[in-house]
Design an enzyme around this catalytic site. Structure first.
Site, mmCIF file in Angstrom:
data_model
loop_
_atom_site.group_PDB
_atom_site.id
_atom_site.type_symbol
_atom_site.label_atom_id
_atom_site.label_comp_id
_atom_site.label_asym_id
_atom_site.label_seq_id
_atom_site.Cartn_x
_atom_site.Cartn_y
_atom_site.Cartn_z
ATOM 1 N N THR A 54 26.156 13.837 -14.954
ATOM 2 C CA THR A 54 25.878 12.825 -15.984
ATOM 3 C C THR A 54 26.627 11.517 -15.747
ATOM 4 O O THR A 54 26.292 10.494 -16.347
ATOM 5 C CB THR A 54 26.275 13.351 -17.375
ATOM 6 O OG1 THR A 54 27.708 13.520 -17.414
ATOM 7 C CG2 THR A 54 25.610 14.687 -17.663
ATOM 8 N N ASP A 70 36.053 8.394 -2.483
ATOM 9 C CA ASP A 70 36.720 8.854 -3.701
ATOM 10 C C ASP A 70 38.225 8.685 -3.524
ATOM 11 O O ASP A 70 38.836 9.337 -2.680
ATOM 12 C CB ASP A 70 36.376 10.328 -3.960
ATOM 13 C CG ASP A 70 36.941 10.833 -5.282
ATOM 14 O OD1 ASP A 70 38.184 10.913 -5.393
ATOM 15 O OD2 ASP A 70 36.150 11.129 -6.180
ATOM 16 N N ARG A 111 35.100 12.695 -14.090
ATOM 17 C CA ARG A 111 33.699 12.294 -14.196
ATOM 18 C C ARG A 111 32.784 13.462 -13.884
ATOM 19 O O ARG A 111 32.881 14.073 -12.824
ATOM 20 C CB ARG A 111 33.417 11.124 -13.232
ATOM 21 C CG ARG A 111 32.000 10.595 -13.356
ATOM 22 C CD ARG A 111 31.822 9.299 -12.609
ATOM 23 N NE ARG A 111 31.936 9.450 -11.172
ATOM 24 C CZ ARG A 111 31.631 8.485 -10.304
ATOM 25 N NH1 ARG A 111 31.235 7.312 -10.740
ATOM 26 N NH2 ARG A 111 31.751 8.688 -9.018
ATOM 27 N N ASP A 149 40.360 11.931 -3.868
ATOM 28 C CA ASP A 149 40.220 12.839 -2.728
ATOM 29 C C ASP A 149 40.951 12.310 -1.512
ATOM 30 O O ASP A 149 41.615 13.060 -0.783
ATOM 31 C CB ASP A 149 38.734 13.035 -2.400
ATOM 32 C CG ASP A 149 38.047 13.969 -3.377
ATOM 33 O OD1 ASP A 149 38.741 14.750 -4.053
ATOM 34 O OD2 ASP A 149 36.808 13.907 -3.473
#
Length: 208
Positions: A107, A199, A103, A202
């Site tokens: 944006t 995340d 991702r 992560d």
């Protein structure tokens, strides 16, 4: 097709520990693998069976096995691999597809960098896995890639979903059912699920 929330107590218990920011990388990775087994059990609940003849140590009998071609698990890299590993423990004969998307943090749109799938996916059940259904941008693109290759029997499995992601996903792919452990409150301005768990990639790989 709708959304199925897997509310099994073990799923919810493990998810709570995964949400805790103090859970270690090793602990998070172990829990993700454990919870994937339980989610896989649910997403495959209605697989068709057929009977075959086998010989037990005592007698010959008719006994059920899964009908049709083997499943395909499609992992959206890289976080999807955390779910994939546990699911392969449960269904070791499954074929595997990898869809590399990341991702763009400005944006929030997915950028493709890798796609590899078995050639004969047309008549197979494909279960696409990614821990988070946030904006749904990556999931929508990944499933469209599979449909472009002829896939028509697809399910999407995730750990957490946001209402915004579910809305966009079901509008784009109304024929693809979603299975998730929880639907959280909302997305924040950066496209993260709240309350969420951060995340997933992560936390799984210790990269942040």
């Amino acid at each position: 097709m709708g959304v199925t929330i897997v509310s099994h107590p073990l799923v919810q218990h493990k998810l709570t520990i995964m949400r805790d920011k103090d859970t270690s990388t090793a602990g998070f990775r172990r829990l993700l693998k454990e919870i994937s087994l339980l989610l896989c059990y649910e997403v495959t609940r209605d697989l068709q069976l057929t009977n075959i003849t086998i010989q037990t140590p005592l007698v010959e009998m008719e006994s059920p096995v899964i009908e049709g071609k083997k499943l395909v698990f499609a992992s959206i890299l890289r976080a999807g691999n955390g779910l994939l590993e546990g699911m392969l423990d449960l269904v070791p004969a499954a074929r595997v597809a990898h869809i590399g998307l990341y991702r763009d943090h400005d944006t929030l749109q997915p950028v493709e960098y890798y796609f590899k799938a078995p050639e004969d996916i047309v008549n197979r059940l494909i279960i696409v896995v990614d821990p988070m259904l946030a904006t749904a941008n990556s999931a929508i693109v990944a499933i469209q890639k599979l449909k472009d290759r002829g896939a028509s029997n697809i399910r999407f499995l995730c750990l957490l979903a946001a209402p915004e992601g579910i809305k966009r996903f079901t509008e784009a792919h109304p024929d693809v059912p979603v299975f998730t452990a929880a639907i959280d409150s909302h997305l924040n301005e950066k496209g993260y699920i709240v309350p969420g768990l951060g995340d997933a990639g992560d936390r799984m790989y210790g990269t942040k």
